[in-house]
Design an enzyme around this catalytic site. Structure first.
Site, PDB file in Angstrom:
ATOM      1  N   ASN A 159       0.803  -1.232   0.000  1.00 41.39           N
ATOM      2  CA  ASN A 159       0.000   0.000   0.000  1.00 41.39           C
ATOM      3  C   ASN A 159       0.836   1.283   0.000  1.00 41.39           C
ATOM      4  O   ASN A 159       0.410   2.302  -0.521  1.00 41.39           O
ATOM      5  CB  ASN A 159      -1.051  -0.005   1.116  1.00 41.39           C
ATOM      6  CG  ASN A 159      -0.471  -0.169   2.492  1.00 41.39           C
ATOM      7  OD1 ASN A 159       0.705  -0.507   2.648  1.00 41.39           O
ATOM      8  ND2 ASN A 159      -1.277   0.074   3.503  1.00 41.39           N
ATOM      9  N   LYS A 182      12.403  -7.896   1.343  1.00 41.27           N
ATOM     10  CA  LYS A 182      11.508  -8.457   0.328  1.00 41.27           C
ATOM     11  C   LYS A 182      10.251  -7.594   0.263  1.00 41.27           C
ATOM     12  O   LYS A 182       9.448  -7.568   1.201  1.00 41.27           O
ATOM     13  CB  LYS A 182      11.112  -9.903   0.663  1.00 41.27           C
ATOM     14  CG  LYS A 182      10.455 -10.581  -0.532  1.00 41.27           C
ATOM     15  CD  LYS A 182       9.392 -11.595  -0.173  1.00 41.27           C
ATOM     16  CE  LYS A 182       8.124 -11.001   0.325  1.00 41.27           C
ATOM     17  NZ  LYS A 182       7.295 -10.304  -0.685  1.00 41.27           N
ATOM     18  N   PRO A 183      10.086  -6.866  -0.843  1.00 39.54           N
ATOM     19  CA  PRO A 183       8.882  -6.041  -0.968  1.00 39.54           C
ATOM     20  C   PRO A 183       7.689  -6.900  -1.368  1.00 39.54           C
ATOM     21  O   PRO A 183       7.846  -8.061  -1.749  1.00 39.54           O
ATOM     22  CB  PRO A 183       9.253  -5.073  -2.099  1.00 39.54           C
ATOM     23  CG  PRO A 183      10.228  -5.839  -2.941  1.00 39.54           C
ATOM     24  CD  PRO A 183      10.972  -6.775  -2.013  1.00 39.54           C
ATOM     25  N   LEU A 261       0.855  -4.550  12.057  1.00 47.15           N
ATOM     26  CA  LEU A 261      -0.151  -5.429  11.443  1.00 47.15           C
ATOM     27  C   LEU A 261      -1.453  -4.690  11.149  1.00 47.15           C
ATOM     28  O   LEU A 261      -1.489  -3.468  11.112  1.00 47.15           O
ATOM     29  CB  LEU A 261      -0.371  -6.637  12.367  1.00 47.15           C
ATOM     30  CG  LEU A 261       0.923  -7.344  12.788  1.00 47.15           C
ATOM     31  CD1 LEU A 261       0.644  -8.491  13.732  1.00 47.15           C
ATOM     32  CD2 LEU A 261       1.711  -7.833  11.579  1.00 47.15           C
ATOM     33  N   CYS A 294      -3.534   1.156   6.778  1.00 46.47           N
ATOM     34  CA  CYS A 294      -3.792   0.411   8.015  1.00 46.47           C
ATOM     35  C   CYS A 294      -4.391   1.304   9.099  1.00 46.47           C
ATOM     36  O   CYS A 294      -4.998   0.791  10.033  1.00 46.47           O
ATOM     37  CB  CYS A 294      -2.483  -0.186   8.509  1.00 46.47           C
ATOM     38  SG  CYS A 294      -1.222   1.060   8.670  1.00 46.47           S
ATOM     39  N   GLU A 393     -11.148  -5.416   8.482  1.00 51.57           N
ATOM     40  CA  GLU A 393     -10.658  -4.244   7.748  1.00 51.57           C
ATOM     41  C   GLU A 393     -11.208  -4.290   6.319  1.00 51.57           C
ATOM     42  O   GLU A 393     -10.973  -5.269   5.618  1.00 51.57           O
ATOM     43  CB  GLU A 393      -9.140  -4.409   7.626  1.00 51.57           C
ATOM     44  CG  GLU A 393      -8.289  -3.380   8.235  1.00 51.57           C
ATOM     45  CD  GLU A 393      -6.816  -3.707   7.986  1.00 51.57           C
ATOM     46  OE1 GLU A 393      -6.437  -4.871   7.763  1.00 51.57           O
ATOM     47  OE2 GLU A 393      -6.033  -2.763   8.014  1.00 51.57           O
TER      48      GLU A 393
HETATM   49  P1  NAD Z   1       0.149  -9.390   3.580  1.00 52.84           P
HETATM   50  O1  NAD Z   1       0.392  -9.833   4.977  1.00 52.84           O
HETATM   51  O2  NAD Z   1      -0.621 -10.277   2.694  1.00 52.84           O
HETATM   52  O3  NAD Z   1       1.549  -9.123   2.849  1.00 52.84           O
HETATM   53  C1  NAD Z   1       2.547  -8.330   3.421  1.00 52.84           C
HETATM   54  C2  NAD Z   1       3.908  -8.925   3.066  1.00 52.84           C
HETATM   55  O4  NAD Z   1       4.004 -10.238   3.602  1.00 52.84           O
HETATM   56  C3  NAD Z   1       4.136  -9.058   1.557  1.00 52.84           C
HETATM   57  O5  NAD Z   1       5.472  -8.757   1.275  1.00 52.84           O
HETATM   58  C4  NAD Z   1       3.851 -10.530   1.315  1.00 52.84           C
HETATM   59  O6  NAD Z   1       4.543 -11.051   0.200  1.00 52.84           O
HETATM   60  C5  NAD Z   1       4.384 -11.138   2.594  1.00 52.84           C
HETATM   61  N1  NAD Z   1       3.824 -12.455   2.874  1.00 52.84           N
HETATM   62  C6  NAD Z   1       2.640 -12.968   2.453  1.00 52.84           C
HETATM   63  N2  NAD Z   1       2.507 -14.245   2.894  1.00 52.84           N
HETATM   64  C7  NAD Z   1       3.626 -14.534   3.603  1.00 52.84           C
HETATM   65  C8  NAD Z   1       4.069 -15.689   4.312  1.00 52.84           C
HETATM   66  N3  NAD Z   1       3.349 -16.793   4.401  1.00 52.84           N
HETATM   67  N4  NAD Z   1       5.273 -15.623   4.922  1.00 52.84           N
HETATM   68  C9  NAD Z   1       5.990 -14.524   4.875  1.00 52.84           C
HETATM   69  N5  NAD Z   1       5.646 -13.382   4.216  1.00 52.84           N
HETATM   70  C10 NAD Z   1       4.455 -13.391   3.598  1.00 52.84           C
HETATM   71  O7  NAD Z   1      -0.516  -7.952   3.685  1.00 52.84           O
HETATM   72  P2  NAD Z   1      -1.019  -7.025   2.490  1.00 52.84           P
HETATM   73  O8  NAD Z   1      -2.362  -7.458   2.052  1.00 52.84           O
HETATM   74  O9  NAD Z   1       0.027  -6.901   1.447  1.00 52.84           O
HETATM   75  O10 NAD Z   1      -1.091  -5.618   3.239  1.00 52.84           O
HETATM   76  C11 NAD Z   1      -2.253  -5.169   3.850  1.00 52.84           C
HETATM   77  C12 NAD Z   1      -2.192  -5.404   5.343  1.00 52.84           C
HETATM   78  O11 NAD Z   1      -1.074  -4.723   5.880  1.00 52.84           O
HETATM   79  C13 NAD Z   1      -3.396  -4.821   6.039  1.00 52.84           C
HETATM   80  O12 NAD Z   1      -3.844  -5.691   7.043  1.00 52.84           O
HETATM   81  C14 NAD Z   1      -2.856  -3.542   6.659  1.00 52.84           C
HETATM   82  O13 NAD Z   1      -3.559  -3.102   7.780  1.00 52.84           O
HETATM   83  C15 NAD Z   1      -1.455  -3.939   6.996  1.00 52.84           C
HETATM   84  N6  NAD Z   1      -0.606  -2.745   7.122  1.00 52.84           N
HETATM   85  C16 NAD Z   1      -0.189  -2.406   8.374  1.00 52.84           C
HETATM   86  C17 NAD Z   1       0.587  -1.266   8.546  1.00 52.84           C
HETATM   87  C18 NAD Z   1       1.060  -0.857   9.907  1.00 52.84           C
HETATM   88  O14 NAD Z   1       1.926  -0.012   9.996  1.00 52.84           O
HETATM   89  N7  NAD Z   1       0.545  -1.450  10.978  1.00 52.84           N
HETATM   90  C19 NAD Z   1       0.940  -0.490   7.429  1.00 52.84           C
HETATM   91  C20 NAD Z   1       0.489  -0.880   6.177  1.00 52.84           C
HETATM   92  C21 NAD Z   1      -0.285  -2.024   6.031  1.00 52.84           C
END
Ligand code: NAD
Length: 491
Positions: A159, A182-183, A261, A294, A393
């Site tokens: 995001n 890792k992005p 999270l 988030c 969310e």
């Molecule tokens: P996501 O957890 O699906 O992905 C985030 C990252 O994790 C990505 O790089 C993804 O490739 C990786 N990932 C996915 N599966 C994995 C696994 N099994 N093992 C290790 N890494 C893995 O989240 P998203 O959908 O990309 O992002 C949205 C979420 O992030 C929302 O819940 C949002 O609230 C949260 N968020 C939190 C903050 C904060 O500062 N608290 C900021 C931005 C987004």
């Protein structure tokens, strides 16, 4: 949107490992598409565990020299990096908008926001003071040092493709840690460009490494780091289920963790609030990045006595938001990131309407001829706690408005969630302000303010929104451990 960069070198197509840009060892590629159209416009390596171990090796090799470098020198690297990010703000904004979809103006804002963390931590790098402790026993000296935790792994969401990774890498490098990153699979290009600029700024080979991977290969990449005892910390921003997985799996090597999270932010408008200001605050916090943040208000509680007035004014403002591609200068809401995101929004609205909520504006997909992921900003009224969007969310441009009549009830409802990232409230009663701010179970509280994020402030949650903080001196401490030296024979 075509990718038209002033500096073509910013479009990186490889992993950065040590001082090399390399393909994944197996040669697999991951397509990158523009969410506005779903057209693939680039590709990056689809890495696996072998690539993950290669970057970990590079980061471990580089760690002793980087940790030993005077903090002043590390700060200089970060300052040069900051200057390059600012100098390339237009290109970086183009990359963000093309792979993530947000309007160009917002992308420029994100570049400057991310850059502010790099500058802030450059300035803070030289202030990682320890303590001299008055000795408890004669003939001893007791000293406390701050040391970098070691090589760290950073995993980021889509995001904010630039800001999320900048606010992890900058404090890590300032503290003397080396990094493997890792992005998110949807938005790898901005992160690669950022690493390229860090190299141009003189960050030494191996200090900052990055691999890209598909959703399918990501677990193998991250598991390689989780199992590697040399990686001393994982810093993660993303969803709560993945955060819990990382917490469980890092237990084997007891890594330090920072977990940013998911959230489910309440936004409360009390009867004594300035309504116009509360609507300004809500527009800023709810509709930024199309509601895909988030800290976005997910549940809006408005006092019964001002509900109708608030809804009428808000509906008018939301209906006026222009939905469109990043390239349209008047765009305020871009496409959602992908089809899954739109499906979740539709599911939440359908569920709410089936349970008695009403749509006052929006509620449908729009601009279908331009692309598959546009959704109209939406206001839902008569929302109740039994609706799915009150506990999940939505991550989209939907403002669900609940009605309340007592302070105690609204606080109980606001806290009735496993999450605790951000909360907002509007009130002009000074006693209530302190009472409510203390009662809300979140890491961040916006009081008569919708724009809360700042490099100078600690950002992070409580409960299942995670732990650890980003930004501020607390954000730097998360990358250091405390070492106590006890010297005897001094008398
Ligand atoms: P996501 O957890 O699906 O992905 C985030 C990252 O994790 C990505 O790089 C993804 O490739 C990786 N990932 C996915 N599966 C994995 C696994 N099994 N093992 C290790 N890494 C893995 O989240 P998203 O959908 O990309 O992002 C949205 C979420 O992030 C929302 O819940 C949002 O609230 C949260 N968020 C939190 C903050 C904060 O500062 N608290 C900021 C931005 C987004």
């Amino acid at each position: 949107m075509t990718l038209n960069l002033n500096e073509a070198a910013l479009l990186r197509r490889h992993n950065a490992i040590g001082n090399e840009w390399r393909d994944a060892h197996a040669g697999a590629r991951l397509p990158v598409s523009n969410p506005a159209t779903d057209d693939v416009f680039a590709s990056v390596p689809d890495s696996d565990a072998i690539d993950a171990r290669a970057v970990a090796d590079a980061a471990c090799l580089a760690f002793p020299a980087w940790a030993a470098l005077p903090a002043h020198n590390r700060a200089q690297c970060l300052k040069r990096w900051h200057a390059l990010i600012v100098a390339h703000a237009d290109d970086l904004a183009t990359l963000i908008s093309t792979e993530q979809g947000k309007p160009l103006k917002e992308s420029r804002g994100e570049v400057m926001y991310g850059a502010s963390y790099v500058e802030w931590f450059a300035e803070e790098a030289v202030r990682t003071y320890g303590d001299i402790v008055p000795a408890a026993v004669a003939g001893r000296r007791m000293t406390v040092l701050k040391e970098p935790v070691g090589p760290i792994a950073a995993i980021t969401p889509w995001n904010f493709p630039l800001a999320m990774i900048a606010r992890k890498i900058a404090p890590a490098l300032a503290a003397g840690c080396t990094v493997v990153a890792k992005p998110a699979e949807d938005t790898p290009l901005t992160a690669l460009a950022l690493v390229y600029l860090a190299q141009q700024a003189g960050v030494p080979a191996g200090v900052l490494n990055i691999v890209t991977a598909s959703r399918e290969h990501t677990p193998a990449v991250v598991d390689a780091w989780l199992q590697d005892s040399r990686i001393r910390k994982i810093t993660f921003t993303g969803s709560t289920p993945v955060g819990k997985h990382l917490a469980r799996e890092s237990a084997g090597t007891l890594k330090k963790l920072s977990l940013e999270l998911g959230g489910n932010a309440p936004f409360i408008v009390f009867e004594d609030a300035e309504i116009a200001a509360s609507i300004d605050g809500l527009m800023a916090s709810k509709f930024r990045n199309g509601g895909q943040t988030c800290v976005c208000p997910n549940r809006i509680y408005v006092h019964d006595s001002v509900y109708d007035d608030f809804v009428a004014q808000l509906t008018q403002r939301v209906a006026a938001l222009h939905v469109g591609p990043a390239t349209e200068s008047e765009s305020m809401i871009g496409p959602m990131i992908n089809a899954r995101a739109v499906e979740k929004i539709v599911r939440h609205i359908d569920d709410a309407v089936a349970r008695g909520a009403r749509v006052t504006t929006g509620g449908t997909r729009v601009r279908a001829n331009d692309g598959p992921h546009y959704f109209a900003p939406t206001v839902l009224i008569d929302v109740t706690p039994d609706m799915a969007l009150s506990c999940e969310e939505t991550f989209g441009p939907v403002a669900p408005i609940f009605r309340f009549s007592s302070e105690a009830d609204v606080i109980a409802q606001a806290n009735d969630t496993p999450f605790g990232l951000a909360a907002y409230f509007y009130s002009n009663d000074v006693k209530r302000i302190w009472r409510v701010a203390q009662a809300l179970e979140t890491g961040i509280v916006g009081i008569n303010e919708g724009a809360i994020a700042s490099e100078a402030a600690p950002f992070g949650g409580v409960k299942e929104s995670g732990y650890g903080r980003e930004g501020s001196r607390y954000g730097l401490e998360d990358y250091m451990h405390t070492k106590y030296l006890c010297q005897g024979l001094l008398d």
